[in-house]
Design an enzyme around this catalytic site. Structure first.
Site, PDB file in Angstrom:
ATOM      1  N   ASP A  19      63.465  81.202 -32.229  1.00 41.47           N
ATOM      2  CA  ASP A  19      64.258  81.807 -33.298  1.00 41.47           C
ATOM      3  C   ASP A  19      64.029  81.084 -34.627  1.00 41.47           C
ATOM      4  O   ASP A  19      64.932  80.970 -35.444  1.00 41.47           O
ATOM      5  CB  ASP A  19      65.760  81.825 -32.952  1.00 41.47           C
ATOM      6  CG  ASP A  19      66.573  82.589 -34.000  1.00 41.47           C
ATOM      7  OD1 ASP A  19      66.008  83.491 -34.644  1.00 41.47           O
ATOM      8  OD2 ASP A  19      67.763  82.270 -34.178  1.00 41.47           O
ATOM      9  N   ASP A  31      62.941  81.544 -37.767  1.00 39.15           N
ATOM     10  CA  ASP A  31      62.595  82.385 -38.915  1.00 39.15           C
ATOM     11  C   ASP A  31      61.952  81.504 -39.978  1.00 39.15           C
ATOM     12  O   ASP A  31      62.470  80.434 -40.261  1.00 39.15           O
ATOM     13  CB  ASP A  31      63.866  82.945 -39.570  1.00 39.15           C
ATOM     14  CG  ASP A  31      64.617  83.924 -38.727  1.00 39.15           C
ATOM     15  OD1 ASP A  31      64.454  85.113 -38.957  1.00 39.15           O
ATOM     16  OD2 ASP A  31      65.404  83.484 -37.856  1.00 39.15           O
ATOM     17  N   ARG A  35      61.583  75.904 -40.919  1.00 41.01           N
ATOM     18  CA  ARG A  35      62.587  75.842 -39.864  1.00 41.01           C
ATOM     19  C   ARG A  35      61.964  75.194 -38.620  1.00 41.01           C
ATOM     20  O   ARG A  35      62.656  74.585 -37.813  1.00 41.01           O
ATOM     21  CB  ARG A  35      63.066  77.276 -39.577  1.00 41.01           C
ATOM     22  CG  ARG A  35      64.287  77.364 -38.711  1.00 41.01           C
ATOM     23  CD  ARG A  35      65.069  78.624 -39.046  1.00 41.01           C
ATOM     24  NE  ARG A  35      65.906  79.063 -37.942  1.00 41.01           N
ATOM     25  CZ  ARG A  35      66.717  80.112 -38.000  1.00 41.01           C
ATOM     26  NH1 ARG A  35      66.800  80.830 -39.110  1.00 41.01           N
ATOM     27  NH2 ARG A  35      67.448  80.463 -36.967  1.00 41.01           N
TER      28      ARG A  35
END
Ligand code: FES
Lengths: 117, 580
Positions: B311, B313, B338
């Site tokens: 996850d 992004d 990230r």
């Protein structure tokens, strides 16, 4: 109720769970049918579908949980908010067993939907 | 009983008389006189006293050339006015300022125009959101400005043009369908009369896109999907039909190189999360794409990491910095990811090249980076997969989530709102896609946030020299995550909120010394700005906790950290100046 709502709106999604009738509080018991209770599945916080049945963050009971922002609702106590940002309980849908069939006894009690402002 | 029109008129008359007797009216009402049209030239080269783009300038630096408030006098900075928005949840937007007029946006689609000097309200627009809307991210990051119009992207997936002087709706376009989990939270990017937006919904099985609308009439000009369809370059990085719901949301504002006329847009995670549910590199997820703003054509791209499974992004667009390094100056793209890698890339007309990358927080996912290609080398032990619990560091929120880093043109350092010592994990599961419901590839309740053993802090404000790759200083937050955007000023200040103690802070840009702090009403997830009206410099920020800052707080409160889940909500605009 005789009418069956079939307009496809997600506001009609409900949660059903069977609980020990002795665990239900005084508001909840008359709305339950043999321990089965029904609530709107629309979280009162920001309107996500409430999808989880999980041990409460505080306490040991299983509760309904909205995974969007972690609000938890206790179905034994009228789906009152027991954790998270939700501002009010889930709307309750009274049930009754008629001729051996589970049916809706009355319209939603409380507002269906998330907060809007 | 009915009230006659005479009565109403009389009542209005008498109240008007009474009102005019007051020495200082409590509030002023719109419309705004002498509004300065936002021209292309003003956006390309904004006056020092204004903040009209998401990061003030198209290059995404988040830097103000104002220095009236500086390291010498910031200790005397005091609030000069505040304004309660009356809205809860995450207030993430910068207070935008155009020649004395401030525009703020709030969750639930409100836009408020204020006098930037006095805090008096000109007008307020409230979006009427549909009853059946669900908001995973009830927030908004600001309005785009162009000429005498404003552009609001809404969580019910519309793009709305407002008259900047009155707040009246000029046009309203449906972008996609909120019922399928498509929504918008970003501040639109306006370039040459084109209003660009990118969609959210990576957790609902969408196929991401960036779309452009004509600023005048709202006509859709182009739409570029972030996941190539059959026959398009990059489609072969997907297998079967995975691409149709492959994620790649694009929910943050792009940056723009006015010299090469290139828009850089960050692209989000692949969906659902575990990578073996979508084998392949999965272009253009977790990438930056370079777009031609006139056509939407993808000129080139760089993928930060392949086959995203965490996850992570990478929607925060890169900062465009003319970097001096190894004896030359080149156009660089800087992105503290990230994925825990601080990326230094070079943008050439042909392609985006990898220059350097290093871990800026602890990670156990990467074993290194291939020097030629810039592909990170993954440790399979920490890559989520089906049927097995996999843990990884950093957490789902990454080393730095969407809150922006800043670049000071004076110190030439990059200031990163990082989170250290967080790890995460989940068990991958193949689950059917139900439109409008979370589709993560794991049970949402299975997602964990853990703290590394021996951790002495979580949030970390870091100053990096992108030329040398050296960390210059860092400030650690022992009891809080850091979840707010950073702004730098020519007064050598670095401004940031983002902590659960509700503080707004100013640091010395060169040394990291904490120079000033102020407790506010709520936690700050918003972006600080600097602006000037009538010769006075101000610093402004919205305080209003919610969304992911709150989610991390929830997780920490449950995790034996001694922290409580009690950060109050409710938005307030704070404006500061030096005490006279
Ligand atoms: S929508 Fe359910 S907790 Fe926010």
């Amino acid at each position: 109720m005789d009418a069956i709502v079939r307009d496809g709106s997600r506001l009609n999604e409900v949660l059903l769970v069977r609980l020990d009738p002795n665990e239900l509080d005084e508001t909840t018991r008359p709305r339950a049918a043999e321990g089965i209770v029904a609530y709107s599945a629309i979280c009162s916080h920001a309107g996500c579908p409430v999808t989880a049945w999980i041990k409460a963050s505080e306490g040991n009971d299983d509760v309904f949980k909205c995974m969007c922002h972690n609000s938890e609702y206790d179905p034994r106590r009228g789906a009152q908010v027991v954790f998270g940002p939700a501002p009010r309980r889930l709307a309750a849908l009274p049930l009754v067993i008629k001729d051996g069939v589970l049916v809706i006894a009355a319209p939603f009690i409380g507002k269906v939907g998330g907060q809007q402002g | 009983m009915s009230i006659t029109s005479t009565t109403i008129k009389q009542w209005l008359l008498s109240s008007a008389v009474a009102f005019s007797c007051l020495a200082a009216p409590a509030a002023i009402a719109g419309p705004i006189d002498n509004y300065s049209p936002v021209t292309p030239a003003r956006l390309e080269n904004p006056e020092p006293g204004n903040w009209m783009l998401y990061r003030r300038t198209y290059d995404g630096h988040g830097y103000s050339p104002l220095d009236q408030i500086n390291t010498a006098n910031v200790k005397s900075m005091v609030p000069v006015w505040t304004f309660a928005t009356g809205v809860v949840e995450g207030h993430e937007a910068p207070p935008l300022v155009n020649n004395g007029v401030m525009f703020i946006t709030t969750p639930m689609g409100q836009v408020i125009a204020l006098n930037a000097k006095t805090g008096d309200q000109y007008w307020r627009y409230k979006r009427e959101l549909p009853e059946d809307l669900f908001q995973l991210h009830p927030t908004n990051r600001g309005v785009g400005l162009w000429q005498d119009k404003l552009y609001l992207a809404t969580t019910d997936d519309h793009l709305v043009a407002l008259d900047a002087k009155t707040g009246k709706v000029l046009w309203d376009k449906k972008v996609q369908d909120y019922k399928k989990g498509q929504y918008l939270t970003l501040m639109p990017l306006v370039v040459d009369g084109k209003v660009m937006v990118g969609g959210s919904g990576g957790e609902f099985g969408v196929r991401g896109y960036v779309a452009a609308y004509d600023a005048e009439d709202g006509k859709e000009l182009w739409r570029t999907f972030t996941i190539p369809a059959e026959g398009e370059p990059g489609h072969d990085t997907w297998s079967g039909d995975d691409w149709k719901n492959g994620g790649g949301s694009a929910w943050m504002t792009g940056t723009y190189d006015k010299d090469t006329k290139t828009v850089y847009w960050g692209v989000g995670n692949a969906a659902p999360w575990p990578g073996n549910l979508h084998p392949g590199d999965n272009l253009y997820t977790s990438s930056v794409i370079a777009l031609d703003p006139s056509t939407g054509k993808i000129k080139t791209h760089f993928q930060y990491h392949q086959n995203d499974s965490w996850d992570w992004d990478e929607v925060d667009a890169p900062m465009l910095i003319d970097l001096q390094r190894d004896g030359r100056t080149f156009k660089s793209l800087i992105h503290p990811g990230r994925d825990a890698i601080f990326w230094v890339l070079e943008s050439t007309p042909e392609r985006i090249k990898y220059v350097n990358g290093w871990n800026f927080v602890h990670t156990d996912v990467w074993k290194g980076i291939e020097p030629e290609t810039g592909r990170p080398i993954v440790d399979p032990a920490h890559k989520p997969t089906l049927g097995k619990r996999v843990d990884f560091c950093p957490s789902l929120w990454g080393g730095k989530d969407w809150p922006s880093a800043a670049y000071s043109q004076k110190t030439r350092f990059v200031y990163v709102p990082a989170n250290e010592n967080f790890c995460g994990g989940f068990t991958g599961e193949k689950l059917p896609l139900v439109p409008g419901q979370l589709w993560l590839g794991t049970k949402a309740e299975d997602i964990g946030l853990t703290v590394r053993p021996g951790a002495d802090h979580f949030g970390e404000l870091q100053a990096w020299d992108p030329a040398s790759g050296k960390k210059v200083w860092s400030h650690n937050f022992p009891k809080s995550q850091l979840f707010g955007s950073v702004t730098a000023t020519a007064g050598d200040l670095v401004l940031v909120g983002g902590t659960n103690d509700r503080m707004f802070r100013a640091f010395h840009a060169k040394t990291g010394e904490l120079l000033w702090e102020q407790k506010t009403n709520s936690g700050i997830m918003g972006m600080p700005v600097a602006y000037e009206v009538d010769g006075t410099q101000y610093i402004a920020v919205q305080s209003g906790w919610g969304v992911d800052a709150q989610r991390i707080q929830d997780a920490l409160a449950k995790g034996n950290t001694g922290l409580e889940d009690n950060v109050p909500q409710g938005g307030v605009v704070w404006v500061f100046a030096i005490k006279k």
